[in-house]
Enzyme design. Structure first.
Site, PDB file in Angstrom:
ATOM      1  N   HIS A   1     -18.892   1.989  37.378  1.00 12.61           N
ATOM      2  CA  HIS A   1     -20.111   2.322  36.368  1.00 12.61           C
ATOM      3  C   HIS A   1     -20.774   3.677  36.997  1.00 12.61           C
ATOM      4  O   HIS A   1     -21.072   4.702  36.188  1.00 12.61           O
ATOM      5  CB  HIS A   1     -21.035   1.300  36.080  1.00 12.61           C
ATOM      6  CG  HIS A   1     -21.791   1.468  34.742  1.00 12.61           C
ATOM      7  ND1 HIS A   1     -22.053   0.357  33.996  1.00 12.61           N
ATOM      8  CD2 HIS A   1     -21.812   2.702  33.856  1.00 12.61           C
ATOM      9  CE1 HIS A   1     -22.503   0.936  32.670  1.00 12.61           C
ATOM     10  NE2 HIS A   1     -22.611   2.024  32.827  1.00 12.61           N
TER      11      HIS A   1
ATOM     12  N   ASP B   1     -15.805  -0.124  23.991  1.00 15.47           N
ATOM     13  CA  ASP B   1     -16.386   0.148  25.204  1.00 15.47           C
ATOM     14  C   ASP B   1     -17.441  -0.907  25.525  1.00 15.47           C
ATOM     15  O   ASP B   1     -18.731  -0.586  24.797  1.00 15.47           O
ATOM     16  CB  ASP B   1     -16.613   1.441  25.315  1.00 15.47           C
ATOM     17  CG  ASP B   1     -17.052   1.891  26.757  1.00 15.47           C
ATOM     18  OD1 ASP B   1     -16.387   2.530  27.618  1.00 15.47           O
ATOM     19  OD2 ASP B   1     -18.260   1.847  27.114  1.00 15.47           O
TER      20      ASP B   1
ATOM     21  N   TYR C   1     -24.444  -4.174  30.392  1.00 16.87           N
ATOM     22  CA  TYR C   1     -24.790  -4.185  29.149  1.00 16.87           C
ATOM     23  C   TYR C   1     -25.306  -5.689  28.766  1.00 16.87           C
ATOM     24  O   TYR C   1     -26.157  -5.913  27.658  1.00 16.87           O
ATOM     25  CB  TYR C   1     -23.834  -3.765  28.016  1.00 16.87           C
ATOM     26  CG  TYR C   1     -23.582  -2.383  28.467  1.00 16.87           C
ATOM     27  CD1 TYR C   1     -24.042  -1.403  29.208  1.00 16.87           C
ATOM     28  CD2 TYR C   1     -22.381  -1.817  27.530  1.00 16.87           C
ATOM     29  CE1 TYR C   1     -23.738  -0.036  29.311  1.00 16.87           C
ATOM     30  CE2 TYR C   1     -22.046  -0.343  27.785  1.00 16.87           C
ATOM     31  CZ  TYR C   1     -22.646   0.394  28.587  1.00 16.87           C
ATOM     32  OH  TYR C   1     -22.063   1.616  28.829  1.00 16.87           O
TER      33      TYR C   1
ATOM     34  N   LYS D   1     -17.083  -2.315  32.869  1.00 27.94           N
ATOM     35  CA  LYS D   1     -17.503  -1.381  33.762  1.00 27.94           C
ATOM     36  C   LYS D   1     -18.146  -2.220  34.667  1.00 27.94           C
ATOM     37  O   LYS D   1     -18.684  -3.411  34.721  1.00 27.94           O
ATOM     38  CB  LYS D   1     -18.483  -0.528  33.514  1.00 27.94           C
ATOM     39  CG  LYS D   1     -18.037   0.661  32.178  1.00 27.94           C
ATOM     40  CD  LYS D   1     -18.850   1.455  32.081  1.00 27.94           C
ATOM     41  CE  LYS D   1     -18.764   2.200  30.297  1.00 27.94           C
ATOM     42  NZ  LYS D   1     -18.996   1.330  29.646  1.00 27.94           N
TER      43      LYS D   1
END
Length: 281
Positions: free
Chosen positions: A112, A49, A54, A79
């Site tokens: 997200h 994931d 990120y 996401k």
């Protein structure tokens, strides 16, 4: 290497299957992500994931390609970045994610955050439906959506979310939202599953851990699994990665599960989705 049968799978509302245990890469530095993900795949994880925000999608893709494991045996989630909710921006961002990961398709792509004060997440979801129809993502879902957000999607769109990834842990059990998901065929994924470690010293969890001769973290992750949620702990330490994977050779009693669930305080470690409207600069 082949897929590890000890991890159960959950069938999503479109017939796709997802391993119930995954490896999360939130807050893993980009330079460390490939090695951390490779370690997880070596241990036996088959569900990774990540997210555009990120900043480490590239490392995940490198690990998937270099692992030697067939692509169809690894479930990859990313996401949509909060800055790309406009439909045309969302479509472009999805293409960027595929290019950054350098893989042919995603198994799951999520909005997200709903960002209630930024734009209309229903329009964003309709763009997600276009991605799904295009065939380069096997399932689409949402993250941090509340029941009223999901109600709007049900009323105004065609494809139901396959999952809702939300903060869940013993101090935030999210029972009504999880029940809503179960009623409408939306699987629950739990982020911050141990409340960033905040629940591990709880006397109830410590007592159960002593009795079953497991760590408090294993007990909490097992609690998630027995409640039917999808969970993806994160660690860059191999011994902890292995520990978090060893969840399916012991069970908690129904009383244990209830005792942990009654620890709920409706206490978040992250933002309230109804108030969070952050867009990266």
């Amino acid at each position: 290497m082949t897929s590890t049968p000890s991890v159960p799978t959950i069938t999503l509302n479109n017939g796709a299957t997802i391993p119930q245990l995954g490896f999360g890469v939130f807050q893993i530095p980009p330079a460390e992500t490939k090695d951390a993900t490779l370690t997880a795949l070596e241990v036996g994880y088959r569900h990774i994931d990540t997210a555009e925000m990120y900043g480490n999608e590239e490392g995940v893709g490198q690990a998937v390609r270099e692992s030697g494991i067939p692509r169809d045996q690894i479930f990859v989630t990313s996401k949509l970045n909060n800055g790309f909710h406009a439909p045309e921006d969302a479509l472009a961002a999805f293409d960027t994610t595929l290019a950054t990961l350098d893989i042919d398709y995603l198994d799951l792509f999520l909005i997200h955050w709903p960002l209630p004060a930024v734009g209309d997440y229903v329009d964003t979801w309709k763009a997600m439906e276009q991605m799904y129809a295009g065939g380069k993502v096997r399932s689409i879902g949402v993250s941090n959506f509340q029941q009223h957000h999901l109600n709007r999607l049900r009323a105004e769109t065609t494809v139901p979310p396959a999952v809702n990834q939300i903060e869940v842990h013993p101090y935030l059990t999210q029972e009504p939202l999880r029940a809503y998901g179960a009623e409408h065929g939306i699987a629950t994924e739990a982020w911050s599953p141990i409340a960033q470690g905040g629940v591990l010293g709880d006397p109830v969890i410590e007592r159960i851990a002593r009795r079953v001769e497991r760590t408090p973290a294993q007990v909490v992750l097992r609690w998630h699994a027995q409640r039917g949620d999808i969970v993806f702990p994160k660690s860059v330490t191999r011994s902890r990665v292995e520990e978090n994977f060893a969840l399916f050779d012991f069970e908690l009693t129904d009383e244990d599960v209830t005792d942990i669930s009654t620890l709920n305080k409706d206490e978040r470690t992250g933002p309230n989705p109804d108030e969070f409207n952050y867009i990266p600069s």
